[in-house]
Design a protein around this motif. Structure first.
Motif, PDB file in Angstrom:
ATOM      1  N   GLU A  34       1.199  -1.834  -0.346  1.00 20.47           N
ATOM      2  CA  GLU A  34       0.359  -0.033  -0.718  1.00 20.47           C
ATOM      3  C   GLU A  34       0.766   1.947  -0.028  1.00 20.47           C
ATOM      4  O   GLU A  34       2.234   1.114   0.673  1.00 20.47           O
ATOM      5  N   SER A  48       2.259   5.328   0.704  1.00 19.02           N
ATOM      6  CA  SER A  48       3.182   6.173   1.923  1.00 19.02           C
ATOM      7  C   SER A  48       3.368   7.048   1.743  1.00 19.02           C
ATOM      8  O   SER A  48       3.549   7.322   0.553  1.00 19.02           O
ATOM      9  N   ASN A  94       5.067   6.685  -2.545  1.00 19.68           N
ATOM     10  CA  ASN A  94       4.138   7.759  -3.166  1.00 19.68           C
ATOM     11  C   ASN A  94       4.304   6.756  -4.389  1.00 19.68           C
ATOM     12  O   ASN A  94       4.365   7.859  -5.481  1.00 19.68           O
ATOM     13  N   ASP A 140      -0.194   3.977  -8.867  1.00 21.36           N
ATOM     14  CA  ASP A 140      -1.075   3.305  -8.618  1.00 21.36           C
ATOM     15  C   ASP A 140      -0.446   2.685  -9.648  1.00 21.36           C
ATOM     16  O   ASP A 140      -0.895   1.499 -10.105  1.00 21.36           O
ATOM     17  N   PRO A 154      -7.386   3.452  -9.238  1.00 20.25           N
ATOM     18  CA  PRO A 154      -7.299   4.303  -8.065  1.00 20.25           C
ATOM     19  C   PRO A 154      -8.868   3.365  -7.185  1.00 20.25           C
ATOM     20  O   PRO A 154      -8.380   2.775  -6.382  1.00 20.25           O
ATOM     21  N   ASP A 155     -10.263   3.174  -7.675  1.00 21.49           N
ATOM     22  CA  ASP A 155     -11.236   3.119  -6.570  1.00 21.49           C
ATOM     23  C   ASP A 155     -10.430   1.352  -6.461  1.00 21.49           C
ATOM     24  O   ASP A 155     -10.908   0.341  -5.728  1.00 21.49           O
ATOM     25  N   LEU A 163      -8.289  -0.365  -6.432  1.00 18.09           N
ATOM     26  CA  LEU A 163      -7.455  -0.514  -6.114  1.00 18.09           C
ATOM     27  C   LEU A 163      -7.640  -0.581  -4.379  1.00 18.09           C
ATOM     28  O   LEU A 163      -6.646  -1.787  -3.311  1.00 18.09           O
ATOM     29  N   ARG A 164      -7.865   0.196  -3.861  1.00 14.75           N
ATOM     30  CA  ARG A 164      -8.849   0.810  -2.575  1.00 14.75           C
ATOM     31  C   ARG A 164      -9.391   0.030  -2.093  1.00 14.75           C
ATOM     32  O   ARG A 164      -9.451  -0.673  -0.658  1.00 14.75           O
ATOM     33  N   LYS A 165     -10.714  -0.302  -2.320  1.00  6.45           N
ATOM     34  CA  LYS A 165     -11.259  -0.933  -2.173  1.00  6.45           C
ATOM     35  C   LYS A 165     -11.064  -2.824  -2.277  1.00  6.45           C
ATOM     36  O   LYS A 165     -12.066  -3.312  -1.660  1.00  6.45           O
ATOM     37  N   SER A 166      -9.872  -3.339  -2.869  1.00  8.58           N
ATOM     38  CA  SER A 166     -10.242  -4.828  -2.978  1.00  8.58           C
ATOM     39  C   SER A 166      -8.276  -5.079  -1.623  1.00  8.58           C
ATOM     40  O   SER A 166      -8.273  -5.841  -2.299  1.00  8.58           O
ATOM     41  N   ALA A 167      -8.533  -3.464  -1.124  1.00  7.33           N
ATOM     42  CA  ALA A 167      -6.997  -3.952  -0.263  1.00  7.33           C
ATOM     43  C   ALA A 167      -5.966  -3.887  -1.100  1.00  7.33           C
ATOM     44  O   ALA A 167      -4.680  -4.911  -0.155  1.00  7.33           O
ATOM     45  N   TYR A 168      -5.506  -3.942  -1.812  1.00 14.16           N
ATOM     46  CA  TYR A 168      -4.639  -3.512  -2.196  1.00 14.16           C
ATOM     47  C   TYR A 168      -4.224  -5.420  -3.360  1.00 14.16           C
ATOM     48  O   TYR A 168      -2.951  -5.463  -3.738  1.00 14.16           O
TER      49      TYR A 168
END
Length: 533
Positions: free
Chosen positions: A21, A23, A27, A30, A60-61, A63-68
């Motif tokens: 993820e 940080s 940075n 994605d 972007p959505d 990756l974040r919804k699937s916890a990468y």
């Protein structure tokens, strides 16, 4: 299958990836984060995958919804990998591919699970383009001379595929939205129709295709109702007479990896033949296929219920014994039956070495039909049509030309590399010819070399199998350009020896009997016995 080196070290087109993820200390963008992770799977020599903008918009959505933790669906274009789609790792639904054998007469499709690399279903249907023209030439003329002709030919094929793919997915408990990849194998003209490319110059000297190596195309661009991001790979061709179905067949057969020289034969509308090994391959094609597609005789038909598919001689009575598909009353004869029948008639002495009907042997089964001699195969009372089935002298003459062309193609190709057909140690036979033709009958009439039967091996629908390999073995994608580059195509139309060899092969089995030592030319007794069903 023989192991082989590859620059694409993937076991599956679907890769499960867990990304770190981002940080303040990391940075990385994605897309770059995803590409770096994929590079570890693809190998350092690969570029990062080409990626559609639609995927970047949703990335972007996702990756974040699937916890990468994601599933990356990949493919490979001519020069670089392709990122087809991204799914959550937790998505339980199957990820499918479709393999297509795009035949002139029949289209066969196979549903493949890309994750398990297993076949989930298969179906076949008549090519809808038959309504426009039964053969390639008539369709090419239609596409060139009728406004919107090319568009209709393409749409007919696409509509047929959409319908059958939907049914295949439904039978598997899914839907076409879960089809991410498609691989298509067909002859050069059929591939042009499928892609909406003009075949106009394919049939005009010097016979130039629009493209030999089509780039990967989006399914929705072709009108295919699959996953919106789905990609389609069409096998490359060598030229107008050597298409992607043969490249696919070589891939399946492994001819391009063999140390010993072998022959690959695929007979459909044309006879297409490849001779070679891992170091070299030579190919040619010629019109030797009509006998196998029901196109020689008036009672000819495609293989189907009621078609005579096998003919034999009873060992005790010497009578002809016929078999039909589905054990139904006969209504016609397909390719395997025609070759069996000709072999039996020759062995019984009903036709001579010139392929001519012998009146004294045929007895009351020989009739005059519109000024042409004809041999009655099935009486009207035993026929599904209520009419007797005949084989005419003109039918036999057509078969003789087809079989002579077939043998001459093999003889000319082997002679070009300093061999004879009798020296072949391995003959791989693809398609209907390999699956249903009795090799003893084909040898008897001189269609194929008189070799020990163990040297012949049927390899099934090699076009479909090659298209399937692309979906279940990603590493083979790097072999396809090498196969294409290593083939030398020989043009028979300008070969000075072809016609001389062809003339010699227009006898049963050949003018030189030493080439066919196993063929017994002595007529069998009871030649005037009835035909049993």
């Amino acid at each position: 299958m023989t192991p082989h080196p590859s620059s694409l070290p993937l076991q599956s087109w679907v890769q499960e990836i867990r990304l770190s993820e981002p940080s303040l200390k990391d940075n990385t963008a994605d897309a770059d984060r995803l590409w770096l992770a994929l590079a570890a799977r693809l190998g350092p020599s690969e570029q990062h995958p080409s990626t559609d903008w639609d995927i970047l918009y949703s990335l972007p959505d996702m990756l974040r919804k699937s916890a990468y933790a994601v599933q990356a669906v990949l493919f490979h274009d001519t020069f670089r990998p392709v990122l087809v789609d991204i799914l959550p790792l937790a998505d339980p639904s199957p990820v499918y591919g479709i393999a297509v054998d795009l035949g002139t007469t029949r289209i066969v499709i196979r549903l493949v699970d890309l994750k398990t690399r297993s076949v989930c279903g298969e179906t076949a249907f008549d090519n809808p383009q038959i309504a426009i023209g039964p053969d390639i030439l008539s369709r090419v003329h239609y596409s060139s001379n009728i406004d919107g002709g090319l568009e209709r030919l393409q749409q007919d094929a696409i509509d047929g595929l959409n319908r059958e793919i939907a049914g295949l997915c439904l039978a598997a408990g899914s839907n076409p939205e879960r089809v991410f990849l498609m691989s298509v194998s067909g002859n050069t003209t059929m591939s042009h129709f499928f892609l909406g490319l003009s075949p106009y110059h394919l049939i005009r000297e010097p016979y130039i295709p629009v493209v030999n190596r089509p780039p990967i195309v989006s399914a929705n661009q072709l009108g295919l109702k699959l996953r919106p991001t789905a990609k389609v790979f069409v096998f490359p061709n060598i030229g107008s007479y050597f298409g992607g179905d043969l490249i696919s067949g070589i891939l399946h057969s492994g001819l391009h990896r063999r140390e010993e020289t072998a022959l690959l034969v695929d007979v459909g509308t044309n006879a297409e033949v490849v001779l070679g090994n891992a170091s070299w391959m030579m190919a040619c094609a010629g019109a030797a296929g009509p006998a196998l597609e029901g196109g020689v005789t008036r009672m000819g038909m495609m293989a189907g219920a009621g078609a005579i598919d096998r003919v034999d001689i009873h060992p005790e009575t010497g009578q002809l014994v016929i078999h039909t598909i589905g054990d139904q009353k006969p209504k016609g004869i397909c390719g395997s039956g025609i070759i069996d029948l000709a072999a039996c008639l020759f062995r019984k002495g009903f036709i001579d070495v010139r392929g001519k009907l012998v009146p004294s042997a045929c007895g009351n089964r020989l009739m005059d039909r519109e000024g042409i001699l004809a041999f009655r195969i099935v009486d009207a009372s035993d026929s599904a049509t209520g009419e007797a089935l005949f084989l005419t002298q003109a039918d036999i003459d057509s078969l003789i030309r087809s079989k002579a062309a077939m043998y001459t193609i093999l003889e000319t190709l082997t002679a070009t590399v300093g061999m004879t057909p009798q020296e072949l140690q391995s003959v791989l036979i693809a398609g209907t010819f390999g699956m249903f033709i009795n090799p003893v009958s084909a040898i008897t009439i001189g269609m194929i070399p008189d070799l020990p039967l163990e040297r012949y091996r049927a390899i099934g629908n090699s076009s479909l199998e090659g298209a399937t390999l692309v979906l279940i073995q990603p590493e083979v994608m790097t072999e396809i350009p090498n196969i294409q580059r290593n083939i030398t195509y020989m043009e028979l139309n300008v070969n000075a020896d072809f016609m001389n060899r062809f003339s010699a092969a227009k006898f049963l089995p050949h003018t030189d009997p030493k080439l066919f030592p196993s063929v017994n030319r002595k007529p069998i007794d009871n030649a005037d016995g009835p035909v049993a069903n």
